[in-house]
Design a protein around this motif. Structure first.
Motif, short mmCIF file in Angstrom:
data_model
loop_
_atom_site.label_atom_id
_atom_site.label_comp_id
_atom_site.label_asym_id
_atom_site.label_seq_id
_atom_site.Cartn_x
_atom_site.Cartn_y
_atom_site.Cartn_z
N GLY A 32 0.96 -1.22 0.11
CA GLY A 32 -0.24 -0.04 0.11
C GLY A 32 0.79 1.30 0.02
N GLN A 33 2.04 1.15 -0.06
CA GLN A 33 3.12 2.23 0.01
C GLN A 33 3.88 2.34 -1.25
OE1 GLN A 33 5.14 2.29 3.73
NE2 GLN A 33 3.44 2.58 4.89
N ARG A 34 4.61 3.52 -1.45
CA ARG A 34 5.57 3.53 -2.75
C ARG A 34 6.84 3.74 -2.13
NH1 ARG A 34 3.09 3.87 -7.49
NH2 ARG A 34 0.93 3.96 -7.41
N ASP A 35 7.97 3.34 -2.79
CA ASP A 35 9.07 3.40 -2.37
C ASP A 35 9.49 5.10 -2.18
OD1 ASP A 35 11.55 4.07 -4.51
OD2 ASP A 35 9.84 2.99 -5.49
N SER A 43 3.71 -3.72 -6.07
CA SER A 43 3.43 -4.62 -7.02
C SER A 43 4.10 -4.19 -8.36
CB SER A 43 1.84 -4.49 -7.28
OG SER A 43 1.45 -3.01 -7.61
N TRP A 44 4.61 -2.98 -8.40
CA TRP A 44 5.20 -2.64 -9.71
C TRP A 44 6.45 -3.51 -9.87
CZ3 TRP A 44 9.95 -0.99 -11.44
CH2 TRP A 44 10.11 -0.32 -12.69
N PHE A 45 7.22 -3.42 -8.72
CA PHE A 45 8.45 -4.20 -8.78
C PHE A 45 8.20 -5.62 -8.96
CE2 PHE A 45 9.85 -0.37 -6.04
CZ PHE A 45 10.82 -0.11 -6.72
N TYR A 46 7.33 -6.35 -8.45
CA TYR A 46 6.77 -7.82 -8.70
C TYR A 46 6.74 -7.99 -10.01
CZ TYR A 46 7.24 -9.12 -3.66
OH TYR A 46 7.54 -9.29 -2.40
N ALA A 47 5.63 -7.05 -10.65
CA ALA A 47 5.54 -7.06 -12.19
C ALA A 47 6.63 -7.25 -13.14
CB ALA A 47 4.61 -6.24 -12.68
N ALA A 48 7.54 -6.00 -12.74
CA ALA A 48 8.72 -6.08 -13.24
C ALA A 48 9.68 -7.20 -13.38
CB ALA A 48 9.64 -4.78 -12.77
N GLU A 49 9.71 -7.80 -11.98
CA GLU A 49 10.67 -9.02 -11.96
C GLU A 49 10.01 -10.09 -12.51
OE1 GLU A 49 12.57 -11.57 -8.55
OE2 GLU A 49 10.53 -11.22 -8.31
#
Length: 84
Positions: A32-35, A43-49
């Protein structure tokens, strides 16, 4: 501001003082937070991986099921630079 050469990508940029202070790696943001460095979600990081654009670094002790997931700042910078 003086120009810098990014070590991982070899590209020159005129960075703000905050950009010059980026860590080598950082933890995934909480749900629920952003870096705090790039404003990207967990979720963006998991999708990019998942689609091969990024490799996350997973650390855990032998025999343990939980650990820490780190993101390489250089990989994110290279990915964002390529998106231009």
């Amino acid at each position: 501001m003086d120009n810098m050469i990014h070590q991982a990508t070899g590209t020159a940029f005129t960075g703000s003082p905050k950009l010059k202070e980026l860590p080598t790696t950082f933890r995934l943001p909480k749900v629920g937070q952003r870096d705090e460095h790039f404003g990207l979600s967990r979720s963006w990081f998991y999708a990019a991986e998942l689609d091969g654009r990024l490799a996350l670094i997973r650390l855990r002790e032998r025999g343990k099921t939980r650990g820490t997931t780190l993101v390489s700042t250089a990989q994110v910078l290279a990915l964002l630079e390529g998106a231009k």
